[in-house]
Design a protein around this motif. Structure first.
Motif, PDB file in Angstrom:
ATOM      1  N   SER A  79       1.006  -1.150   0.203  1.00 14.76           N
ATOM      2  CA  SER A  79       0.205   0.166  -0.109  1.00 14.76           C
ATOM      3  C   SER A  79       0.844   1.345  -0.206  1.00 14.76           C
ATOM      4  O   SER A  79       0.524   2.097  -0.437  1.00 14.76           O
ATOM      5  N   ARG A  80       2.121   0.937   0.706  1.00 16.14           N
ATOM      6  CA  ARG A  80       2.526   2.189   0.737  1.00 16.14           C
ATOM      7  C   ARG A  80       3.238   2.800  -0.742  1.00 16.14           C
ATOM      8  O   ARG A  80       3.645   3.772  -1.085  1.00 16.14           O
ATOM      9  N   TYR A  83       0.070   4.175  -2.497  1.00 17.82           N
ATOM     10  CA  TYR A  83      -0.454   4.951  -1.939  1.00 17.82           C
ATOM     11  C   TYR A  83       0.478   6.319  -2.295  1.00 17.82           C
ATOM     12  O   TYR A  83       0.435   7.701  -2.340  1.00 17.82           O
ATOM     13  N   GLU A  84       2.481   6.169  -1.844  1.00 19.76           N
ATOM     14  CA  GLU A  84       3.878   7.341  -2.764  1.00 19.76           C
ATOM     15  C   GLU A  84       3.679   7.311  -4.434  1.00 19.76           C
ATOM     16  O   GLU A  84       3.227   8.546  -4.846  1.00 19.76           O
ATOM     17  N   ASN A  87      -0.020  10.166  -4.407  1.00 20.70           N
ATOM     18  CA  ASN A  87       0.627  11.840  -3.836  1.00 20.70           C
ATOM     19  C   ASN A  87       0.776  12.077  -5.101  1.00 20.70           C
ATOM     20  O   ASN A  87       1.190  13.683  -4.970  1.00 20.70           O
ATOM     21  N   VAL A 153      -6.716  -0.709   0.384  1.00 25.16           N
ATOM     22  CA  VAL A 153      -7.257   0.694   1.368  1.00 25.16           C
ATOM     23  C   VAL A 153      -7.732   0.658   2.300  1.00 25.16           C
ATOM     24  O   VAL A 153      -7.899   1.597   3.058  1.00 25.16           O
ATOM     25  N   ASN A 156      -4.719   1.431   4.985  1.00 26.20           N
ATOM     26  CA  ASN A 156      -3.531   2.443   4.715  1.00 26.20           C
ATOM     27  C   ASN A 156      -4.664   3.281   4.810  1.00 26.20           C
ATOM     28  O   ASN A 156      -5.141   3.864   3.801  1.00 26.20           O
ATOM     29  N   LYS A 158      -4.145   6.276   4.990  1.00 25.79           N
ATOM     30  CA  LYS A 158      -3.899   6.901   3.434  1.00 25.79           C
ATOM     31  C   LYS A 158      -4.600   7.607   2.689  1.00 25.79           C
ATOM     32  O   LYS A 158      -4.523   7.976   1.704  1.00 25.79           O
ATOM     33  N   LEU A 159      -4.744   6.185   2.179  1.00 27.40           N
ATOM     34  CA  LEU A 159      -5.654   5.745   0.378  1.00 27.40           C
ATOM     35  C   LEU A 159      -6.906   5.812   0.584  1.00 27.40           C
ATOM     36  O   LEU A 159      -7.232   6.167  -0.225  1.00 27.40           O
ATOM     37  N   LYS A 160      -7.419   6.180   1.776  1.00 22.78           N
ATOM     38  CA  LYS A 160      -8.816   5.985   1.764  1.00 22.78           C
ATOM     39  C   LYS A 160     -10.039   6.969   0.978  1.00 22.78           C
ATOM     40  O   LYS A 160     -10.703   6.692   0.234  1.00 22.78           O
ATOM     41  N   TYR A 162      -8.726   8.121  -1.899  1.00 18.81           N
ATOM     42  CA  TYR A 162      -8.418   7.348  -2.758  1.00 18.81           C
ATOM     43  C   TYR A 162      -9.685   6.402  -3.429  1.00 18.81           C
ATOM     44  O   TYR A 162     -10.065   5.507  -4.926  1.00 18.81           O
ATOM     45  N   LYS A 163     -10.470   6.164  -2.657  1.00 12.35           N
ATOM     46  CA  LYS A 163     -11.245   4.793  -3.150  1.00 12.35           C
ATOM     47  C   LYS A 163     -12.293   4.913  -3.887  1.00 12.35           C
ATOM     48  O   LYS A 163     -12.647   3.817  -3.947  1.00 12.35           O
TER      49      LYS A 163
END
Length: 609
Positions: A79-80, A83-84, A87, A153, A156, A158-160, A162-163
């Motif tokens: 997930s990292r 997300y990166e 982002n 998702v 993590n 931070k990914l919310k 982007y759902k």
């Protein structure tokens, strides 16, 4: 414009950023003696304090673009990484938005400045470069099982945000191509813009008339019929002289639409366009059907204009001049008060935020030398919205002001309440926000009119808003659907074929009382919206939804309007509107708007006697 293919949207970011440009000039380009007063000009230093700061960010973005490749092949590993990558792309897209808005808005206040023209060219180049660099991301996500992405998702936070985007991406999986194919499509965007570039170059540079677009709009409203006719003939003749070139350009645009729809495995180009907003083709078709079922009301209005104006024949150039003369000039300071009062049903917070923006130089008000004509609302996630006007002290100017501030407030509330991934709302809902303001304005003016003639003048303004937004745009939408259908069957789109089709549609829409001049058949060649495929119907659906919402707001039945503005692109536009109280899949919304048009025409008829 909604980010359906979010990472490939960098290539269409130009369209998104220009999404609130008013492509038909509504205001008169007459220089004001107030043009040098800073309080009536944009404060673009809220974006960048200087050109050198812009150049600094440009170099930063240019240097960062290659870094996205570091995530290639890693998105399914954890997930990292996902997300990166998302982002990082968002951060670059945000910077691109700022760079774009500053460059183009600077140019629009001084179109003769070569420095700004160069900045615009440079940032356009950079957007294509960024689009190409990130084109691997969505195919790579889609090559990962959805269960894996869902787990990322869930685990993590931070990914919310982007759902919705990720769910929507998987919904479109069957239309996503391989990494290599997506890169080819991204690279093709520059070539694919050629038809629009040809049209724009002709319209803005090569075409010659004795008036600006804004002045033409004013001349069509002149009391002197010969003045109106002369302007109409000169305007349309300027297009007729190059009609074969313009037909080739439009044909090229349609072929472009078909190419991309086939490349992405859609049945038709209409389906491909509507799928971006998760809209069923039946909504588009139902709009045309329902409007066609109510053409008799439009025919009645045409006949009523003929009667009130005491004409033996009514032509195209008789459709825009006021039925009742109203020479009252509405100074901008008065317009601010009128708009603020008219929008008071939206609540104290809305009005306070509206006035704050107006008082803090969000609006560039008056025409000035080398300033772009027309009106639009624009901005970026990291700055407040901006509105360009060419205010001319008329009712049309007040209406345009209300319209563009509707867009601006939509932008303001969306960016204030949504993460970047979900803030960029689609045109489908954007037009609702702007036309709701116009509807409330006319309701206020009609209610507070002091004489019969004044009331007739405002009623005509409201009628023409609905006519232009629903009947005219439905005719455009019908034309656009037919030419795409014909091209998909292999038929040639020649100037003769396009003229015949347009002529038949005009006769159907305007009715037996309308005298159609032969040159009217080239009207299609004047419509820039046809270079943004299947765009025009959104004005019609937006007006239908806006009238429904405005009636509920005025009756105190709707307290969810600000939530609608704040929703941005966090859901599909149909669902966002449904939460606000409007079901666009139900033809009732369309019919209610057409009934409003009919009631206004009937009221005008009674007042005319």
């Amino acid at each position: 414009m909604k980010k359906v293919y979010k990472l490939s949207i960098i290539a269409v970011l130009i369209v998104s950023l220009f999404s609130f440009y008013s492509l038909e000039t509504k205001t008169v380009s007459v220089f004001s003696n107030k043009q040098n007063t800073n309080k009536y000009k944009w404060n673009l230093s809220d974006i960048y304090s200087s050109n050198s700061d812009w150049e600094r960010d440009y170099k930063i973005l240019e240097n960062n673009i290659p870094k996205i490749k570091a995530y290639k092949g890693k998105l399914s590993r954890g997930s990292r990484y996902l997300y990166e990558a998302l982002n990082t792309t968002d951060n670059m897209s945000r910077m691109l938005e700022k760079l774009y808005s500053y460059a183009y808005m600077s140019k629009d206040t001084d179109t003769s400045n070569n420095k700004y023209l160069t900045m615009c060219d440079n940032i356009s180049y950079l957007s294509v470069k960024l689009s190409s660099s990130v084109s691997f991301i969505e195919p790579e996500i889609l090559n990962t099982p959805k269960e894996t992405i869902d787990k990322f998702v869930k685990n993590n936070t931070k990914l919310k945000p982007y759902k919705f985007y990720l769910n929507n991406l998987y919904k479109s999986k069957e239309h996503m191509l391989s990494d290599k194919e997506e890169r080819i499509l991204s690279l093709s965007k520059g070539v694919a813009s050629t038809p629009e570039n040809v049209y724009t170059s002709f319209k803005d540079i090569d075409r010659k008339t004795n008036f600006t677009p804004g002045e033409y709009s004013s001349l069509l409203q002149d009391d002197n019929r010969e003045t109106r006719k002369s302007a109409f003939v000169q305007e349309f003749e300027s297009y007729k002289k190059n009609i074969n070139v313009l037909a080739s350009a439009l044909s090229g645009q349609v072929k472009r639409d078909i190419f991309y729809s086939k490349a992405r495995n859609y049945k038709t180009s209409l389906e491909a366009s509507l799928d971006k907003d998760n809209i069923d083709v039946s909504l588009y078709n139902n709009l045309i059907i329902e409007v066609n079922n109510k053409l008799d009301v439009f025919h009645k209005y045409v006949a009523l204009r003929k009667k009130i104006l005491k004409l033996d024949e009514i032509h195209y150039y008789d459709m825009y001049n006021p039925l009742k003369e109203n020479n009252k000039k509405i100074e901008y300071e008065e317009a601010k008060k009128i708009v603020s009062k008219a929008l008071s049903p939206l609540g104290k917070q809305y009005v306070e935020d509206l006035n704050f923006g107006i008082d803090n130089r969000w609006v560039d008000v008056y025409s000035s030398e080398n300033k772009r004509g027309g009106a639009y609302s624009w901005g970026s996630y990291d700055t407040h919205p901006y509105v360009l006007l060419n205010y001319n002290n008329t009712l049309s100017g007040v209406s345009t002001f209300a319209h563009e501030m509707g867009h601006a407030m939509n932008n303001y509330y969306s960016s204030k309440n949504q993460e970047y991934v979900n803030y960029n709302y689609p045109i489908f809902t954007a037009e609702v926000a702007s036309i709701t303001n116009e509807a409330l304005l006319f309701e206020h003016l009609i209610k507070n009119s002091k004489t019969k003639d004044e009331k007739m003048y405002y009623i005509q303004g409201y009628i023409d808003l609905i006519r232009g937004s629903i009947y005219t745009q439905a005719m455009y939408a019908e034309f656009e659907k037919i030419i795409h259908d014909r091209a998909e069957k292999g038929e040639a789109l020649t100037s003769n074929n396009l003229n015949k089709l347009w002529g038949s549609l005009m006769k159907k829409y305007y009715g037996k009382d309308f005298k159609m001049d032969d040159i009217c058949s080239i009207w299609w060649s004047r419509i820039p919206h046809f270079y943004s495929n299947f765009y025009v119907y959104k004005y019609a659906t937006g007006c239908c939804a806006a009238i429904s919402l405005s009636q509920d707001i005025l009756s105190g039945k709707n307290d969810k309007y600000l939530d609608f503005l704040a929703a941005g692109g966090s859901d599909y536009p149909i669902d966002i509107l449904k939460k606000a109280g409007v079901d666009m899949n139900d033809t009732k919304c369309i019919n209610d708007a057409l009934k409003k048009f009919e009631s206004l025409v009937n009221e005008l008829e009674k007042l005319a006697g």
